[in-house]
Scaffold this motif. Structure first.
Motif, PDB file in Angstrom:
ATOM      1  N   SER A 144       0.832  -1.206   0.000  1.00 13.04           N
ATOM      2  CA  SER A 144       0.000   0.000   0.000  1.00 13.04           C
ATOM      3  C   SER A 144       0.867   1.256   0.000  1.00 13.04           C
ATOM      4  O   SER A 144       2.058   1.213   0.295  1.00 13.04           O
ATOM      5  CB  SER A 144      -0.909   0.008   1.232  1.00 13.04           C
ATOM      6  N   ILE A 185       0.940   5.185   1.600  1.00 12.73           N
ATOM      7  CA  ILE A 185       0.359   5.970   2.683  1.00 12.73           C
ATOM      8  C   ILE A 185       0.386   7.448   2.301  1.00 12.73           C
ATOM      9  O   ILE A 185       1.426   7.984   1.913  1.00 12.73           O
ATOM     10  CB  ILE A 185       1.146   5.777   4.012  1.00 12.73           C
ATOM     11  N   PHE A 238      -4.626  10.275   7.863  1.00 12.84           N
ATOM     12  CA  PHE A 238      -3.821   9.160   7.371  1.00 12.84           C
ATOM     13  C   PHE A 238      -4.691   8.368   6.395  1.00 12.84           C
ATOM     14  O   PHE A 238      -5.778   7.925   6.755  1.00 12.84           O
ATOM     15  CB  PHE A 238      -3.433   8.303   8.595  1.00 12.84           C
ATOM     16  N   ARG A 241      -4.617   5.117   3.672  1.00  7.51           N
ATOM     17  CA  ARG A 241      -3.863   3.995   3.097  1.00  7.51           C
ATOM     18  C   ARG A 241      -4.530   3.619   1.780  1.00  7.51           C
ATOM     19  O   ARG A 241      -5.713   3.272   1.772  1.00  7.51           O
ATOM     20  CB  ARG A 241      -3.872   2.816   4.067  1.00  7.51           C
TER      21      ARG A 241
END
Lengths: 212, 266
Positions: free
Chosen positions: B128, B130, B138, B140
């Motif tokens: 992934s 970020i 945040f 993902r």
């Protein structure tokens, strides 16, 4: 010209004040000298572009000219040969430009200078003198700008700041530029640099997007 | 399959040794390359080296806990089939991650837009990516989605252009307004000298004479330059008494008689 720095001693400490900048320093030596002009108002590049009226260079010739370059002033705290930067300011109005195209070019601090054939008079708090040696090993060429990597800049100062650079013409549209670690006048003092840790001294920059 | 305490200890020791060796090699690489390559590339190299060293140590230590790596490979045929079906999306993300690292449309620290997410790339992991959004969230994003989405990298090129449309009233002098705007742009350090800014009357609008302003700026300070210049233009136009008008419509009130001779007042 009035230099707007105030240094007070209080409780065994030094209080450094300039406009909105206020720092408390331990007892130490304060050094003020010209630094690489790429820090203000914010460091976005390491390159300096100086534009000047185009000059024609003969084939297989060496031409020495003098240009003015912008000066930024660094204030350093020094103790036991260890140096910390306290402040950088300038009296000049910084301006930036792009050398090359928006995809591959480089952002540069921009400055305009006339061309001089001897060391010009400068306002020492705003400008320094760049000695530029242009080496043309080929055909006639027209040069109207120089782009330099300021991480390798070597400034010497006395009554004014100065540096020395070479430009080696590679073709009508490209050249290699590099600073030379020598004063343009004997007896000038070497300035403390901001970018010595990067170990890029002597590195050349290739101007590949035109010389005027 | 019996596992001795001794075997477990050796396995644990080998894994710990692997972690220590990976750490030492990582420190050495960081010291050697810190000033030679960009930070994001250095982080990627460190991650790859770290995972490789620990994997090698784990593979060497597996026989001590009764697991034969060659047996793992032999069993891998069938198990791989089962796991493959079960973890199709994981594999897709993994492969996409590898392609993203090879193609490198984004780097750690870049500002990007993917779908409706915009922000800074905090990390590019194997499965992934970020993102830290501008409001500090945040996010993902699975690498498969990253790989198949349109990615807009806002800082891939050294410079960016921004544009304003500034409407001034018809009674004001457009030439003077252009001079004022030009002066504001010339005075701003990050409004680039080259490519040259463009300022021109683009449209005679319903309520205003519309002046288009196009300015190039270093990508890293693009947003600051955009907001600062717009504010300064407004202040300077205000100072010069040049009006930025509201949308307006002129309504004519007619008085008199209509075709049938009746009084009309509207």
């Amino acid at each position: 010209m009035f230099v707007p720095i105030k240094l007070e001693r209080k409780n065994g400490r030094l209080i450094y004040v300039r406009d909105d900048v206020r720092k408390i320093l331990p007892e130490c030596e304060i050094v003020v000298n010209p630094v690489e002009p790429i820090n203000l108002p914010k460091n976005v590049t390491k390159y300096l572009e100086i534009d000047f009226p185009s000059i024609l260079i003969k084939p297989n010739a060496v031409e020495t000219i003098y240009l003015k370059f912008p000066v930024e002033i660094g204030v350093f705290a020094k103790h036991d040969d260890k140096i910390a930067i306290v402040d950088v300011f300038t009296f000049d109005k910084p301006k930036y430009t792009l050398y090359g195209n928006p995809k591959n070019g480089v952002v540069c601090r921009w400055f305009w200078s006339e061309v001089y054939y001897e060391i010009p008079e400068v306002d020492p708090l705003r400008e320094g003198v760049l000695k530029l040696v242009i080496r043309n090993g080929g055909d006639w060429v027209e040069v109207g700008k120089v782009v330099l990597d300021c991480h390798a800049m070597k400034i010497y100062y006395g009554e004014f700041a100065s540096c020395w650079a070479e430009m080696k013409i590679l073709s009508k549209i490209s050249a290699e530029t590099a600073f030379i670690d020598k004063p343009i006048i004997k007896g000038m003092k070497k300035a403390i640099e901001l970018y010595t840790t990067r170990r890029l001294i002597g590195r050349a920059f290739t101007m590949e997007w035109g010389l005027k | 399959m019996s596992v001795s305490v001794e075997g477990l200890l050796i396995f644990a020791f080998a894994v710990a040794l692997g972690v220590i060796v990976a750490k030492i090699v990582g420190i050495y690489i960081r010291r050697t390359l810190a000033e030679k390559i960009p930070k994001n590339e250095l982080n990627l190299i460190l991650k790859i080296v770290n995972v490789t060293i620990i994997t090698v140590f784990v593979l060497f230590a597996l026989p001590f806990v009764g697991v034969n790596p060659s047996g793992l490979i032999a069993a891998g045929g069938f198990a791989g089939l089962v796991v493959g079906f079960a973890s199709r999306s994981v594999v897709a993300n993994l492969v996409s991650g590898i392609f993203l690292m090879a193609e490198r449309p984004v780097r750690i620290g870049d500002q990007i837009m993917v779908g409706d997410v915009a922000g800074f790339v905090e990390d590019i992991q194997i499965l992934s990516t970020i993102i830290r959004t501008y409001d500090g969230l945040f996010v993902r994003i699975p690498n498969e989605k990253m790989f198949t989405s349109n990615i807009v990298n806002l800082v891939a090129n050294p410079v960016r252009r921004f544009e304003y449309v500034i409407g001034i009233s018809y009674k004001d002098d457009a030439k003077r307004a252009i001079e004022i705007i030009k002066r504001v742009i010339d005075d701003h350090p990050f409004a680039l000298k080259n490519p040259e800014p463009q300022i021109f009357v683009n449209e005679l609008g319903e309520s205003s004479v519309n002046i288009v302003v196009r300015v190039w700026s270093p990508s890293s300070v693009w947003y600051d330059a955009k907001t600062e210049i717009l504010w300064k233009i407004k202040v300077e136009l205000d100072k010069a008494g040049i009006e930025i008008p509201f949308p307006q419509r002129v309504v004519w009130l007619r008085r008199g008689k209509d075709e049938l001779g009746k009084d009309v007042s509207a």
